[in-house]
Design a protein around this motif. Sequence first.
Motif, PDB file in Angstrom:
ATOM      1  N   LYS A   1       8.369  14.469   5.613  1.00 44.86           N
ATOM      2  CA  LYS A   1       7.521  13.285   5.726  1.00 44.86           C
ATOM      3  C   LYS A   1       6.103  13.602   5.255  1.00 44.86           C
ATOM      4  N   THR A   2       5.547  14.707   5.695  1.00 44.79           N
ATOM      5  CA  THR A   2       4.186  15.075   5.309  1.00 44.79           C
ATOM      6  C   THR A   2       4.079  15.250   3.801  1.00 44.79           C
ATOM      7  N   GLU A   3       5.069  15.908   3.197  1.00 43.18           N
ATOM      8  CA  GLU A   3       5.061  16.094   1.743  1.00 43.18           C
ATOM      9  C   GLU A   3       5.161  14.756   1.023  1.00 43.18           C
ATOM     10  N   CYS A   4       6.013  13.858   1.525  1.00 45.73           N
ATOM     11  CA  CYS A   4       6.146  12.523   0.921  1.00 45.73           C
ATOM     12  C   CYS A   4       4.832  11.754   0.973  1.00 45.73           C
ATOM     13  N   LEU A   5       4.168  11.815   2.120  1.00 43.72           N
ATOM     14  CA  LEU A   5       2.916  11.088   2.255  1.00 43.72           C
ATOM     15  C   LEU A   5       1.847  11.676   1.338  1.00 43.72           C
ATOM     16  N   TYR A   6       1.881  12.976   1.119  1.00 43.47           N
ATOM     17  CA  TYR A   6       0.973  13.607   0.156  1.00 43.47           C
ATOM     18  C   TYR A   6       1.266  13.094  -1.254  1.00 43.47           C
TER      19      TYR A   6
ATOM     20  N   TRP B   1       9.814   5.580   6.070  1.00 43.69           N
ATOM     21  CA  TRP B   1       9.727   6.656   7.052  1.00 43.69           C
ATOM     22  C   TRP B   1       9.787   6.111   8.476  1.00 43.69           C
ATOM     23  N   GLU B   2       9.138   4.992   8.714  1.00 43.09           N
ATOM     24  CA  GLU B   2       9.217   4.380  10.040  1.00 43.09           C
ATOM     25  C   GLU B   2      10.659   4.002  10.369  1.00 43.09           C
ATOM     26  N   GLU B   3      11.368   3.468   9.384  1.00 36.00           N
ATOM     27  CA  GLU B   3      12.778   3.102   9.561  1.00 36.00           C
ATOM     28  C   GLU B   3      13.622   4.332   9.895  1.00 36.00           C
ATOM     29  N   LEU B   4      13.398   5.430   9.173  1.00 37.46           N
ATOM     30  CA  LEU B   4      14.142   6.672   9.428  1.00 37.46           C
ATOM     31  C   LEU B   4      13.862   7.202  10.832  1.00 37.46           C
ATOM     32  N   GLU B   5      12.608   7.143  11.246  1.00 37.11           N
ATOM     33  CA  GLU B   5      12.242   7.646  12.567  1.00 37.11           C
ATOM     34  C   GLU B   5      12.819   6.783  13.681  1.00 37.11           C
TER      35      GLU B   5
ATOM     36  N   ALA C   1      12.100   7.524  -5.765  1.00 38.96           N
ATOM     37  CA  ALA C   1      12.047   6.795  -7.037  1.00 38.96           C
ATOM     38  C   ALA C   1      12.747   5.444  -6.914  1.00 38.96           C
ATOM     39  N   GLU C   2      13.914   5.436  -6.285  1.00 38.58           N
ATOM     40  CA  GLU C   2      14.661   4.182  -6.114  1.00 38.58           C
ATOM     41  C   GLU C   2      13.893   3.206  -5.224  1.00 38.58           C
ATOM     42  N   LEU C   3      13.361   3.707  -4.144  1.00 37.16           N
ATOM     43  CA  LEU C   3      12.630   2.885  -3.176  1.00 37.16           C
ATOM     44  C   LEU C   3      11.378   2.258  -3.781  1.00 37.16           C
ATOM     45  N   THR C   4      10.667   3.023  -4.598  1.00 36.84           N
ATOM     46  CA  THR C   4       9.381   2.568  -5.137  1.00 36.84           C
ATOM     47  C   THR C   4       9.483   1.958  -6.529  1.00 36.84           C
TER      48      THR C   4
ATOM     49  N   GLU D   1       1.519  -0.928  -3.206  1.00 39.39           N
ATOM     50  CA  GLU D   1       2.846  -1.450  -2.855  1.00 39.39           C
ATOM     51  C   GLU D   1       3.866  -0.326  -2.698  1.00 39.39           C
ATOM     52  N   ALA D   2       3.887   0.611  -3.636  1.00 43.78           N
ATOM     53  CA  ALA D   2       4.840   1.719  -3.564  1.00 43.78           C
ATOM     54  C   ALA D   2       4.554   2.595  -2.346  1.00 43.78           C
ATOM     55  N   ARG D   3       3.295   2.837  -2.067  1.00 44.25           N
ATOM     56  CA  ARG D   3       2.915   3.638  -0.907  1.00 44.25           C
ATOM     57  C   ARG D   3       3.359   2.943   0.385  1.00 44.25           C
ATOM     58  N   ALA D   4       3.164   1.630   0.465  1.00 44.57           N
ATOM     59  CA  ALA D   4       3.585   0.871   1.648  1.00 44.57           C
ATOM     60  C   ALA D   4       5.101   0.962   1.842  1.00 44.57           C
ATOM     61  N   LYS D   5       5.868   0.850   0.760  1.00 44.68           N
ATOM     62  CA  LYS D   5       7.333   0.949   0.860  1.00 44.68           C
ATOM     63  C   LYS D   5       7.755   2.298   1.412  1.00 44.68           C
TER      64      LYS D   5
END
Length: 100
Positions: free
Chosen positions: A66-71, A88-92, A13-16, A79-83
């Motif tokens: 990650k899979t649940e988040c992408l779902y 996730w790329e940053e975390l990985e 929620a904060e991120l998006t 824009e929110a999806r891209a963020k």
Amino acid sequence: EQSEQTMTSLEIAELTGKNHFDLMRAIRKMEPAWEKTCGCKFALTSRTVIQPNGGTREVPCYQLTKTECLYIATKFNDEARAKLVLRWEELERAKALNEK
């Protein structure tokens, strides 16, 4: 063996820039389809949140892989999806650096 990385609905929620209450409602609506397909529900937990008056309260939230988040992100605008994908790329990347 390290456990799988997760992200809470509070962080999403904060991120998006989404309202957490609305995000929780959207996740609850999506959960039956996920459970039917995957055979499991999303992990419901809580976090302690500091209030403006200095007190704290427990806020329910989902702890998502990650899979649940992408779902969940399929319902977001572009824009929110891209963020979320970039987070996730940053975390990985951070995890890979820590494992070296």
